[in-house]
Design a protein around this motif. Structure first.
Motif, PDB file in Angstrom:
ATOM      1  N   SER A  52       0.823  -1.203   0.000  1.00 46.35           N
ATOM      2  CA  SER A  52       0.000   0.000   0.000  1.00 46.35           C
ATOM      3  C   SER A  52       0.865   1.265   0.000  1.00 46.35           C
ATOM      4  N   TYR A  53       1.943   1.239   0.781  1.00 49.02           N
ATOM      5  CA  TYR A  53       2.815   2.416   0.842  1.00 49.02           C
ATOM      6  C   TYR A  53       3.510   2.643  -0.505  1.00 49.02           C
ATOM      7  N   PHE A  99       2.471   1.622  -3.437  1.00 49.58           N
ATOM      8  CA  PHE A  99       1.415   2.070  -4.360  1.00 49.58           C
ATOM      9  C   PHE A  99       1.195   3.574  -4.206  1.00 49.58           C
ATOM     10  N   HIS A 100       1.180   4.027  -2.953  1.00 45.19           N
ATOM     11  CA  HIS A 100       1.022   5.451  -2.648  1.00 45.19           C
ATOM     12  C   HIS A 100       2.188   6.264  -3.227  1.00 45.19           C
ATOM     13  N   LEU A 101       3.394   5.715  -3.210  1.00 42.86           N
ATOM     14  CA  LEU A 101       4.570   6.426  -3.718  1.00 42.86           C
ATOM     15  C   LEU A 101       4.548   6.605  -5.236  1.00 42.86           C
ATOM     16  N   ASP A 127       2.505   7.857  -7.200  1.00 42.94           N
ATOM     17  CA  ASP A 127       2.034   9.160  -7.641  1.00 42.94           C
ATOM     18  C   ASP A 127       3.182  10.158  -7.781  1.00 42.94           C
ATOM     19  N   TYR A 128       4.194  10.011  -6.939  1.00 40.90           N
ATOM     20  CA  TYR A 128       5.317  10.943  -6.990  1.00 40.90           C
ATOM     21  C   TYR A 128       6.143  10.768  -8.263  1.00 40.90           C
ATOM     22  N   LYS A 150      10.364  10.581   1.661  1.00 42.93           N
ATOM     23  CA  LYS A 150       9.465   9.430   1.614  1.00 42.93           C
ATOM     24  C   LYS A 150      10.140   8.074   1.792  1.00 42.93           C
ATOM     25  N   TYR A 180       2.428   6.674   7.597  1.00 43.09           N
ATOM     26  CA  TYR A 180       1.438   6.188   6.636  1.00 43.09           C
ATOM     27  C   TYR A 180       0.774   4.907   7.148  1.00 43.09           C
ATOM     28  N   GLN A 181       1.563   3.996   7.682  1.00 42.82           N
ATOM     29  CA  GLN A 181       1.066   2.712   8.172  1.00 42.82           C
ATOM     30  C   GLN A 181       0.062   2.911   9.308  1.00 42.82           C
ATOM     31  N   GLU A 200      -3.196   4.273   7.901  1.00 46.54           N
ATOM     32  CA  GLU A 200      -3.923   3.228   7.188  1.00 46.54           C
ATOM     33  C   GLU A 200      -4.622   2.286   8.159  1.00 46.54           C
TER      34      GLU A 200
END
Length: 204
Positions: free
Chosen positions: A154-155, A157-159, A161-162, A177, A186-187, A190
């Motif tokens: 998940s983390y 996946f979130h990265l 975007d950068y 990051k 982040y964890q 979530e």
């Protein structure tokens, strides 16, 4: 000890319907704490042996993800395992290994996301074309859980975007990051959102 509905014989007195089992090895059953204490001297060597020899790792096959217990020797870092670069940088060193390289099994986003290069945000072609059944294990050879796998997935996946930002600056991105503190923040968020969702949707 942990409760269970499984009906078993007490390892000490042989009574039926023992409700408790050893919380360490999960194999010996007892009808009471007194029976567990009485059996501890004979049970301890075997219990420690089992705990030392077995370890959890996470298996990914296509869209399937599950935990599997294997002999601890299977996670020897010199035995075909390679490091996941991003997870090392964020302070949770994880290794990956092709458990079975069946090329007819398509590549899986769930597996290759942990294999992306921290500079480019892309996984190598060897992980994108029929990567087969793959396994993830912690580099420190402690249990790798499905929950930790999903947290890392998940983390990362979130990265992603950068990496698509036109003004992407890797050095700044790495400092902000690719570190344990950012991952933990982040964890925790979530996990909080997941708990809120469970409370609002108890039937799911």
């Amino acid at each position: 000890m942990s409760e269970s509905k499984i009906l078993s014989l007490c390892a000490t007195c042989s009574k039926e319907n023992a409700k408790y089992r050893c919380g360490n090895c999960k194999k010996s059953w007892y009808c009471s704490q007194e029976c567990q204490k009485a059996d501890w001297k004979s049970h301890k060597p075997k219990c420690n042996y089992d705990a030392e020899k077995l370890i959890s790792l996470v298996i990914v096959k296509g869209e399937e993800v599950w935990e599997q217990k294997v002999p601890r020797v299977e996670t020897d870092p010199t035995n075909g395992w390679i490091p996941c670069k991003i997870t090392e940088m964020i302070g949770v060193p994880v290794m990956v290994k092709r458990w079975a390289s069946y090329t007819q099994i398509p590549s899986s986003e769930k597996g290759i996301f942990l294999m992306v290069d921290p500079i480019t945000g892309l996984a190598g072609p060897e992980w994108q074309q029929g990567c087969g059944i793959i396994a993830f294990a912690r580099k420190d050879r402690t249990d790798m859980t499905v929950q930790l796998f999903w947290d890392l997935y998940s983390y990362i996946f979130h990265l992603m975007d950068y990496y698509t930002d036109d003004g992407f600056n890797y050095n700044q991105f790495r400092q902000r990051k690719l570190n344990y503190e950012s991952f933990r923040v982040y964890q925790e968020e979530e996990h909080r959102l997941q708990e809120e969702f469970r409370q609002l949707n108890p039937a799911l």
